[in-house]
Write a protein that holds these residues in place. Sequence first.
Motif, PDB file in Angstrom:
ATOM      1  N   GLY A 136       0.829  -1.204   0.000  1.00 55.49           N
ATOM      2  CA  GLY A 136       0.000   0.000   0.000  1.00 55.49           C
ATOM      3  C   GLY A 136       0.858   1.245   0.000  1.00 55.49           C
ATOM      4  N   LEU A 137       0.428   2.264   0.737  1.00 54.57           N
ATOM      5  CA  LEU A 137       1.161   3.532   0.742  1.00 54.57           C
ATOM      6  C   LEU A 137       2.504   3.423   1.458  1.00 54.57           C
ATOM      7  CD1 LEU A 137      -1.710   6.122   1.348  1.00 54.57           C
ATOM      8  CD2 LEU A 137      -0.387   5.765  -0.733  1.00 54.57           C
ATOM      9  N   PHE A 138       2.648   2.482   2.382  1.00 52.23           N
ATOM     10  CA  PHE A 138       3.927   2.235   3.046  1.00 52.23           C
ATOM     11  C   PHE A 138       4.937   1.743   2.014  1.00 52.23           C
ATOM     12  CE2 PHE A 138       6.462  -1.100   5.391  1.00 52.23           C
ATOM     13  CZ  PHE A 138       7.325  -0.201   6.014  1.00 52.23           C
ATOM     14  N   THR A 139       6.171   2.234   2.074  1.00 55.11           N
ATOM     15  CA  THR A 139       7.156   1.893   1.041  1.00 55.11           C
ATOM     16  C   THR A 139       7.710   0.475   1.172  1.00 55.11           C
ATOM     17  OG1 THR A 139       8.861   2.924   2.415  1.00 55.11           O
ATOM     18  CG2 THR A 139       7.920   4.266   0.645  1.00 55.11           C
ATOM     19  N   GLY A 140       7.588  -0.118   2.352  1.00 49.65           N
ATOM     20  CA  GLY A 140       8.250  -1.390   2.598  1.00 49.65           C
ATOM     21  C   GLY A 140       7.844  -2.519   1.667  1.00 49.65           C
ATOM     22  N   GLY A 141       6.535  -2.784   1.562  1.00 53.51           N
ATOM     23  CA  GLY A 141       6.064  -3.937   0.808  1.00 53.51           C
ATOM     24  C   GLY A 141       6.445  -3.911  -0.656  1.00 53.51           C
ATOM     25  N   LEU A 142       6.045  -2.862  -1.351  1.00 52.20           N
ATOM     26  CA  LEU A 142       6.310  -2.787  -2.791  1.00 52.20           C
ATOM     27  C   LEU A 142       7.790  -2.573  -3.080  1.00 52.20           C
ATOM     28  CD1 LEU A 142       3.191  -0.796  -4.013  1.00 52.20           C
ATOM     29  CD2 LEU A 142       3.825  -3.111  -4.681  1.00 52.20           C
ATOM     30  N   ILE A 233      18.269  -3.889   7.535  1.00 54.10           N
ATOM     31  CA  ILE A 233      18.126  -3.030   6.360  1.00 54.10           C
ATOM     32  C   ILE A 233      17.577  -1.692   6.830  1.00 54.10           C
ATOM     33  CG2 ILE A 233      15.781  -3.822   5.790  1.00 54.10           C
ATOM     34  CD1 ILE A 233      16.572  -3.556   2.816  1.00 54.10           C
ATOM     35  N   TYR A 234      18.026  -0.622   6.179  1.00 56.63           N
ATOM     36  CA  TYR A 234      17.617   0.713   6.604  1.00 56.63           C
ATOM     37  C   TYR A 234      17.077   1.497   5.414  1.00 56.63           C
ATOM     38  CZ  TYR A 234      17.927   5.559   8.234  1.00 56.63           C
ATOM     39  OH  TYR A 234      17.624   6.867   8.553  1.00 56.63           O
ATOM     40  N   GLY A 235      16.104   2.320   5.706  1.00 57.46           N
ATOM     41  CA  GLY A 235      15.572   3.243   4.709  1.00 57.46           C
ATOM     42  C   GLY A 235      14.465   4.057   5.325  1.00 57.46           C
ATOM     43  N   LEU A 236      14.041   5.059   4.615  1.00 58.98           N
ATOM     44  CA  LEU A 236      12.894   5.853   5.047  1.00 58.98           C
ATOM     45  C   LEU A 236      12.250   6.453   3.815  1.00 58.98           C
ATOM     46  CD1 LEU A 236      14.268   9.086   6.798  1.00 58.98           C
ATOM     47  CD2 LEU A 236      15.696   7.450   5.600  1.00 58.98           C
ATOM     48  N   VAL A 239      13.605   9.543   1.872  1.00 58.83           N
ATOM     49  CA  VAL A 239      14.853   9.417   1.126  1.00 58.83           C
ATOM     50  C   VAL A 239      14.719   8.428  -0.028  1.00 58.83           C
ATOM     51  CG1 VAL A 239      17.305   8.806   1.309  1.00 58.83           C
ATOM     52  CG2 VAL A 239      16.199  10.091   3.134  1.00 58.83           C
ATOM     53  N   LEU A 240      13.950   7.375   0.154  1.00 61.86           N
ATOM     54  CA  LEU A 240      13.677   6.390  -0.893  1.00 61.86           C
ATOM     55  C   LEU A 240      12.651   5.374  -0.446  1.00 61.86           C
ATOM     56  CD1 LEU A 240      14.507   5.162  -3.696  1.00 61.86           C
ATOM     57  CD2 LEU A 240      16.036   3.643  -2.408  1.00 61.86           C
ATOM     58  N   GLY A 241      12.875   4.795   0.738  1.00 57.10           N
ATOM     59  CA  GLY A 241      12.173   3.622   1.217  1.00 57.10           C
ATOM     60  C   GLY A 241      13.256   2.661   1.680  1.00 57.10           C
ATOM     61  N   PRO A 242      12.942   1.384   1.912  1.00 56.07           N
ATOM     62  CA  PRO A 242      14.002   0.448   2.295  1.00 56.07           C
ATOM     63  C   PRO A 242      15.034   0.344   1.179  1.00 56.07           C
ATOM     64  CG  PRO A 242      11.993  -0.720   1.666  1.00 56.07           C
ATOM     65  CD  PRO A 242      11.631   0.732   1.753  1.00 56.07           C
ATOM     66  N   GLY A 243      16.292   0.127   1.556  1.00 48.57           N
ATOM     67  CA  GLY A 243      17.328  -0.013   0.540  1.00 48.57           C
ATOM     68  C   GLY A 243      18.290   1.154   0.468  1.00 48.57           C
TER      69      GLY A 243
END
Length: 432
Positions: A136-142, A233-236, A239-243
């Motif tokens: 969904g809108l959260f960057t993690g899954g996709l 793993i780090y991201g936000l 800045v991008l999402g995970p990765g």
Amino acid sequence: MYWDKKHETMPKEQLRELQLARLKATVKRVYENVPFYRKKFDERGMAPEDIKALDDIKNLPFTVKQDLRDNYPFGLFAVPSEEVVRVHASSGTTGKPIVVGYTRNDINMWSELIARAIVMAGGGPREVIQNGYGYGLFTGGLGVHYGAEKLGATVVPVSGGNTDRQLMLMQDFGTTILTCTPSYALFLAEEGKNAGIDFTKLPLKAGIFGAEPWSERMRAQLEEKLAISAHDIYGLSEVLGPGVSMECQEKKGMHIFEDHFIAEVIDPETGEQLPFGQQGELVFTSLTKEAFPIIRYRTRDITTLTEETCSCGRTHIRMKRVTGRSDDMLIIRGVNVFPSQIESVLLEFGDTEPHYLLVVDRKGNLDELEIWVELSDRFFSDKVRFIEELEGRLRSRIGSVLGINARIKLVEPRTIPRSEGKAKRVVDKREI
């Protein structure tokens, strides 16, 4: 083993040249296409041509979360709407969410970085990756999904929640890599054990866990209970999402993908850059993002950077685990307290589980901290002497680590509510 050996092992001097070229292009792009940044630059009397060396980044203005809220929803986009192929949004607790956008090139770049991350955890194209991050809108899954597909792996897009189904699919599909929050992975391990699952007999070999801070001791718990190698793993989203960074198999810090980001650590009070090895607030500048480039974003995450080359051969700088957030930390009687500090203490004790809740209240003018901790099944006892002795040891250890006194409340196994996303660790009654 590398996904992109050329960039992951690029000589530092060559990497710095690439960063500078990409920084100049990014600064020019935001100045020409984002009124917010143009105004910020003009107020400082700066122009894109003033960026002549990497060190000049310290002269650029910071971007903070409030800037993103003030420009909701698309005010910081640097491309026309027809070039944006996807938007994501953060799950803010108040007000409007933070909205970020991606061009097709952004999605491809993101997928490459996630593929790079999976390989760093020992993965390859033959993996069955069970993706327990929320879609969904959260960057993690996709984010993880597209990267796993880029790698050529089989993706099981189970998303978060529905623990019984997660465990069934893990067994029936032959999952080899699990991706989710560390607290949910621990919950899966706990429920799997209760269901009689022997994780040592499953093909599961690795976990890629992020979206919340976790400790070395929690890693030990995850690796023991799930019979895996656990990687951070780090991201936000901003800045991008995970990765944005990822831990290799050496597990000595997360490699920041410097061909796509410039990382700094600053003093959160003064904003001054800090040298390698000194703890401070993490700041990121994106170098290749088209739709939503960001300049010197203050993450509020507290960490340390090291530039020593890793024995894995990768040359990118590494960041230590995030120990907390400068804006999420608790201040109790003048002492800064991060939940991860308390978690580390709790996991020193084999009598307790790494499930806890921090309850902060104010009695008169004095803040009080109470820590609820679950006892382990094997150590659960109704003997008053045992409970009192353990509470005393925990209280003493936490006092020596934090420098404050806290009440300890030991509770029965599975008493503290579980989360299928980010774990809720703090109840602050001072704000009610």
